[in-house]
Design a protein around this motif. Structure first.
Motif, PDB file in Angstrom:
ATOM      1  N   ILE A 116       0.901  -1.324  -0.065  1.00 28.81           N
ATOM      2  CA  ILE A 116      -0.076   0.002   0.177  1.00 28.81           C
ATOM      3  C   ILE A 116       0.822   1.344  -0.044  1.00 28.81           C
ATOM      4  O   ILE A 116       0.835   2.304  -0.698  1.00 28.81           O
ATOM      5  CB  ILE A 116      -1.087   0.118   1.188  1.00 28.81           C
ATOM      6  CG1 ILE A 116      -2.134  -1.096   1.083  1.00 28.81           C
ATOM      7  CG2 ILE A 116      -1.613   1.407   1.466  1.00 28.81           C
ATOM      8  CD1 ILE A 116      -2.852  -1.332   2.134  1.00 28.81           C
ATOM      9  N   GLY A 136       0.597   8.385   3.379  1.00 25.52           N
ATOM     10  CA  GLY A 136       0.757   7.119   2.861  1.00 25.52           C
ATOM     11  C   GLY A 136       1.115   6.185   4.101  1.00 25.52           C
ATOM     12  O   GLY A 136       0.691   4.837   4.242  1.00 25.52           O
ATOM     13  N   ALA A 139      -1.500   5.263   6.153  1.00 26.43           N
ATOM     14  CA  ALA A 139      -2.450   4.057   5.523  1.00 26.43           C
ATOM     15  C   ALA A 139      -1.974   2.852   5.678  1.00 26.43           C
ATOM     16  O   ALA A 139      -2.612   1.915   5.877  1.00 26.43           O
ATOM     17  CB  ALA A 139      -2.650   4.373   4.041  1.00 26.43           C
ATOM     18  N   SER A 177       4.279   7.133  11.607  1.00 29.43           N
ATOM     19  CA  SER A 177       4.123   7.814  10.096  1.00 29.43           C
ATOM     20  C   SER A 177       4.967   9.345   9.911  1.00 29.43           C
ATOM     21  O   SER A 177       5.528   9.307   8.854  1.00 29.43           O
ATOM     22  CB  SER A 177       2.565   7.867   9.949  1.00 29.43           C
ATOM     23  OG  SER A 177       2.004   6.550  10.028  1.00 29.43           O
TER      24      SER A 177
END
Length: 194
Positions: A116, A136, A139, A177
């Motif tokens: 992903i 991203g 995610a 992240s």
């Protein structure tokens, strides 16, 4: 395979450019990636039933840097090492029983999370756009939490899975992240300067 097909399979964004390197480089990247994943597993806060560690940081970063194929191979190689008894999981854990226990959903989600993040990086959610790189990475972390909680719900029920398998990891997912996006932004800056 036609030249057009081969071009379609090449990643658009590949800061390490591993797809064009010799096989020995790619094998070395897989070995280094599994070592990085193993090291990230030792940075942990023990919790029950699932510990907090830096694995998702490593998985998403490998996904963004290696490309979907090599990233998936690297994460899968690390999981195979764990299943074969090498102490590469959280806190040095090992063994196939982890692939049916409380952490199984998270472990099986790791290759998907890497894919992903890479897919999004190829679409421009990368170090050239740090805010999108952060989204991203988030995610990828969300995919791990979703799959992990789904499997955990089978074992302990949905409410307990959310309480013990999602909620404690939310702040960490945001921080990891942000760290991943910062690393990608630094690499993008160095690439532009070179």
């Amino acid at each position: 395979m036609s030249k057009a097909s081969a071009e379609a399979l090449k990643p658009v964004y590949s800061p390490l450019d591993l797809h064009s390197r010799p096989v020995a480089w790619r094998v070395g990247a897989v070995i280094l990636g599994t070592l990085f994943l193993a090291a990230s597993s030792y940075i942990e806060v023990p919790m029950v039933p699932v510990p907090v560690n830096m694995q998702t940081f490593a998985v998403t970063l490998i996904g963004a840097l290696y490309g979907w194929r090599l990233g998936a191979v690297t994460v899968t190689a690390w999981l195979v090492e764990a299943a074969l008894g090498m102490p590469v999981l959280s806190g040095g854990a090992a063994g196939a029983h982890h692939f049916v226990g409380p952490t199984a959903g998270y472990l099986f989600a790791f290759p998907l999370a890497a894919a992903i993040v890479d897919w999004l990086a190829e679409k421009g959610w990368n170090g050239n756009r740090p805010a999108l790189a952060f989204a991203g990475m988030l995610a990828g972390n969300a995919a791990c939490l979703a799959f992990g909680a789904a499997w955990l719900a089978v074992l302990i029920g949905a409410e307990q899975a959310i309480i013990h398998g999602v909620t404690p990891f939310l702040v960490g997912a945001v921080l990891k992240s942000a760290l991943g996006a910062a690393v990608l932004a630094l690499l993008a800056r160095k690439t532009r300067a070179a």
